[in-house]
Design a protein around this motif. Structure first.
Motif, PDB file in Angstrom:
ATOM      1  N   THR A 198       0.712  -1.165  -0.060  1.00 47.43           N
ATOM      2  CA  THR A 198      -0.098  -0.251   0.144  1.00 47.43           C
ATOM      3  C   THR A 198       0.699   1.353   0.050  1.00 47.43           C
ATOM      4  OG1 THR A 198      -0.219  -0.166   2.478  1.00 47.43           O
ATOM      5  CG2 THR A 198      -1.918  -1.158   1.106  1.00 47.43           C
ATOM      6  N   GLY A 199       2.132   1.103   0.288  1.00 45.93           N
ATOM      7  CA  GLY A 199       2.864   2.350   0.112  1.00 45.93           C
ATOM      8  C   GLY A 199       4.615   1.909   0.734  1.00 45.93           C
ATOM      9  N   ASN A 230      10.603  -4.704  -7.362  1.00 45.12           N
ATOM     10  CA  ASN A 230       9.184  -4.667  -8.066  1.00 45.12           C
ATOM     11  C   ASN A 230       9.209  -5.678  -8.970  1.00 45.12           C
ATOM     12  OD1 ASN A 230       6.646  -4.135  -9.233  1.00 45.12           O
ATOM     13  ND2 ASN A 230       7.288  -2.200  -9.862  1.00 45.12           N
ATOM     14  N   TRP A 235       0.892  -5.526 -12.892  1.00 42.48           N
ATOM     15  CA  TRP A 235       0.887  -4.375 -11.879  1.00 42.48           C
ATOM     16  C   TRP A 235       2.164  -3.486 -11.760  1.00 42.48           C
ATOM     17  CZ3 TRP A 235      -1.032  -9.254 -11.680  1.00 42.48           C
ATOM     18  CH2 TRP A 235      -2.280  -9.342 -11.605  1.00 42.48           C
ATOM     19  N   ARG A 238       1.774   0.199 -11.293  1.00 43.27           N
ATOM     20  CA  ARG A 238       1.019   0.819 -10.120  1.00 43.27           C
ATOM     21  C   ARG A 238       2.081   0.861  -8.892  1.00 43.27           C
ATOM     22  NH1 ARG A 238      -4.411  -3.131  -9.026  1.00 43.27           N
ATOM     23  NH2 ARG A 238      -5.743  -2.506 -10.716  1.00 43.27           N
ATOM     24  N   ILE A 239       2.975  -0.194  -8.632  1.00 41.29           N
ATOM     25  CA  ILE A 239       4.141  -0.131  -7.636  1.00 41.29           C
ATOM     26  C   ILE A 239       4.834   1.056  -8.010  1.00 41.29           C
ATOM     27  CG2 ILE A 239       5.848  -1.345  -6.635  1.00 41.29           C
ATOM     28  CD1 ILE A 239       2.963  -2.377  -5.961  1.00 41.29           C
ATOM     29  N   LYS A 241       4.281   3.645  -9.281  1.00 40.55           N
ATOM     30  CA  LYS A 241       3.628   4.954  -8.933  1.00 40.55           C
ATOM     31  C   LYS A 241       3.408   5.384  -7.332  1.00 40.55           C
ATOM     32  CE  LYS A 241       1.690   5.701 -13.609  1.00 40.55           C
ATOM     33  NZ  LYS A 241       0.791   6.021 -14.369  1.00 40.55           N
ATOM     34  N   LEU A 242       3.474   4.312  -6.797  1.00 39.82           N
ATOM     35  CA  LEU A 242       3.490   4.216  -5.310  1.00 39.82           C
ATOM     36  C   LEU A 242       4.713   4.832  -4.855  1.00 39.82           C
ATOM     37  CD1 LEU A 242       1.850   0.904  -3.857  1.00 39.82           C
ATOM     38  CD2 LEU A 242       0.802   2.953  -3.920  1.00 39.82           C
ATOM     39  N   ASP A 243       5.817   4.566  -5.460  1.00 43.58           N
ATOM     40  CA  ASP A 243       6.951   5.257  -5.271  1.00 43.58           C
ATOM     41  C   ASP A 243       7.207   6.522  -5.832  1.00 43.58           C
ATOM     42  OD1 ASP A 243       9.761   5.596  -4.926  1.00 43.58           O
ATOM     43  OD2 ASP A 243      10.518   4.585  -6.678  1.00 43.58           O
ATOM     44  N   PRO A 245       4.571   9.213  -7.916  1.00 45.25           N
ATOM     45  CA  PRO A 245       3.399   9.365  -8.782  1.00 45.25           C
ATOM     46  C   PRO A 245       3.497   9.834 -10.147  1.00 45.25           C
ATOM     47  CG  PRO A 245       3.210   9.875  -6.359  1.00 45.25           C
ATOM     48  CD  PRO A 245       4.743   9.601  -6.627  1.00 45.25           C
TER      49      PRO A 245
END
Length: 552
Positions: A198-199, A230, A235, A238-239, A241-243, A245
């Motif tokens: 989640t982050g 990663n 996906w 997605r990961i 862009k958690l790092d 954005p």
């Protein structure tokens, strides 16, 4: 710690370990790429952990064409390095991991005035042998017209000149992925499923820890690692862009759909590779498990990666292609026994209108300023060698200490042949009537089959083969206790899908094993029924033909 703690009941203990320890490597993603990196890291002596958002092998790695192949078609697009690597990896796995990866013959029919000329096919096959260092299981063989027809009596005889028989390999992709994860756990690594990231927690610009959510227990956790990798396939962005954005997309999804026919419905005696009469795309019919696995489509898909399902256009294309290829034995919707789709995460092409079949299948490793290492382009066949390159690159670029050499090219997954042969002989002597089942167990589980054989022998000796004492219940218990099963879908979809390419048979196995499953997963009858209904809906969406669209 090992497989005795690789189960639902031990999750709180595993999460405490993830919280308390500082890991050298944390892998995000439990597909074959992440699993291979995890296992490689553990065998190098590193403290390694893996977290998977859903279930191990539930994405692309459980929805593939189930082949370990040298990439014959890569030669046509001049991807010689990839074909060389894939051919050598195929040869390695058939020798080192033969219980999971079996050599398999494939026939390419040759027609007058269609497809490649016999001269080009002959040249391609010699180049294919060169790519594998002339070390494939068997050398290719050219067949005349009559020999080709004897192997594939359903072929259209008009214009048929002959064929070429060559060897690649087959694998159960979900089992291959899970056995790779288990081997990492067996050797000291920590792996959990149903734990989406989640982050990230950072010190300055650098990732210091990873935050994830336990979907089973409903709690949030964090773990610290020197290197975060990663390897999430579809996906990936997605990961990333958690790092960051603002990061631009790195991948684009292509969907591949497969159909499964009963063996008796397909007039072939061998697996076959052919070009679609519709558009020339390479297709295959692989004869295995009393069925023919047929595929695959390759079309861009502009959607979220979470739930691929066969579309009507995919099914229509495949059926029309096989109808034209086998015109005298038409296969229709009524012959489809099972179906599934999966996404390929391909590097975003430089132009938006590329045919996905022509996009380069090479892999890429990106290291962000935060230290996040992203891996794109993993395949079943080359996952081991990709994992080795990734970890070697991390060492060079990040200056990590204490890394041993790669050992995955010499350590078999799940035990060596001598250990398994000795175990199999022992249990066959103890219970000869279960010989066939014991052979299957050692092929699936390696040395861990010893535990299942012991309980299966006890059940059979006491109750015989009746439903009240089915030896298969020993296998179900082992899976629940040593393969991190959290739901009924985990049990059947990723671990026991070999039971049958049939929705009805999968549901029947759950009903037959309800009592054992409830005991092992510590769920009530009501919880079992709810999960059973959830799995029914999954089968309807993901493994059932879509309704045929009406035409005006």
């Amino acid at each position: 710690m090992g497989l005795e703690l690789f189960n639902k009941q031990s999750r709180p203990q595993l999460f405490r370990r993830l919280h308390d320890e500082q890991f050298d490597v944390l892998v995000i993603g439990g597909g074959i790429t992440g699993a291979s990196i995890f296992r490689d890291a553990v065998l190098r002596g590193l403290r390694a952990a893996l977290v998977e958002a859903n279930d191990f092998g539930s994405g692309t790695s459980g929805r593939s064409s189930k082949l370990i192949h040298g990439g014959l078609r890569y030669l046509g697009s001049l991807q010689f390095r990839l074909a060389w690597e894939a051919s050598h990896e195929r040869n390695l796995h058939t020798a080192l991991n033969g219980r999971l990866v079996q050599p398999w013959p494939f026939l390419i029919p040759i027609y007058r005035g269609q497809g490649e000329s016999p001269v080009k096919v002959r040249a391609a096959m010699w180049l294919y042998e060169i790519m594998s260092g002339f070390k494939n299981t068997r050398f290719h063989q050219f067949l005349d017209r009559e020999e080709t027809q004897s192997m594939a009596p359903g072929l259209d005889a008009e214009g048929l000149k002959g064929g070429v028989l060559y060897y690649d390999a087959i694998v159960s992709d979900s089992r291959w992925t899970l056995e790779t994860v288990k081997d990492g756990v067996r050797n000291g690594g920590v792996a959990v499923n149903h734990a989406p990231v989640t982050g990230f927690s950072k010190i300055g610009d650098r990732i210091e820890s990873v935050v994830f959510h336990d979907q089973v227990g409903g709690t949030d956790h964090g773990t610290r690692a020197s290197v975060v990798i990663n390897a999430t396939g579809a996906w990936t962005d997605r990961i990333r862009k958690l790092d960051r954005p603002e990061a631009s997309d790195l991948i684009k999804l292509s969907k591949g759909t497969h159909l499964v026919f009963d063996e008796e419905d397909v007039p072939l005696n061998v697996s076959i590779v052919f070009n679609s009469p519709v558009d020339g795309r390479p297709l295959f019919l692989v004869k295995r498990d009393d069925c023919f696995l047929y595929g695959t489509t390759d079309d861009w898909e502009g959607t979220e990666p979470d739930a691929p399902a066969p579309g009507e256009a995919d099914v229509a294309y495949l059926l029309e292609s096989v109808r034209r290829f086998l015109p005298y034995s038409p296969l229709g919707r009524e012959n489809v026994r099972f179906c599934y789709s999966g996404y390929r995460a391909l590097l975003l092409p430089s132009t938006g209108d590329n045919d996905p079949s022509s996009v380069n299948r090479e892999d890429l490793v990106e290291i962000a300023s935060s230290g996040l290492v992203t891996v794109v382009g993993g395949k079943l066949t080359t996952s081991r060698s990709l994992a080795s390159r990734v970890l070697d690159q991390v060492v060079r670029k990040m200056g990590s200490d204490g890394w041993g050499p790669c050992r995955t090219h010499e350590v078999p997954v799940g035990g060596g042949n001598q250990e398994m042969t000795a175990g199999l002989r022992y249990w066959v002597r103890r219970c000869p009537r279960l010989t066939g089942y014991f052979q299957t167990l050692y092929q699936r589980y390696g040395v861990d089959a010893d535990r299942i054989c012991a309980e299966a022998t006890s059940i059979f000796s006491t109750n015989g083969a009746g439903s009240a004492g089915d030896p298969v219940h020993a296998e179900v218990r082992y899976i629940c206790r040593s393969e991190m099963v959290c739901t009924l879908q985990d049990l059947v979809e990723q671990r026991a899908a070999f039971l049958s390419w049939s929705n009805d048979m999968r549901l029947q196995r759950l009903r037959d094993s309800e009592r054992v499953i409830c005991d092992e997963l510590e769920i009530s009858e009501d919880e079992f029924q709810q999960q059973y209904r959830d799995y029914q809906r999954h089968l309807q969406r993901s493994h059932t033909l879509p309704e045929e669209s009406s035409t005006a």
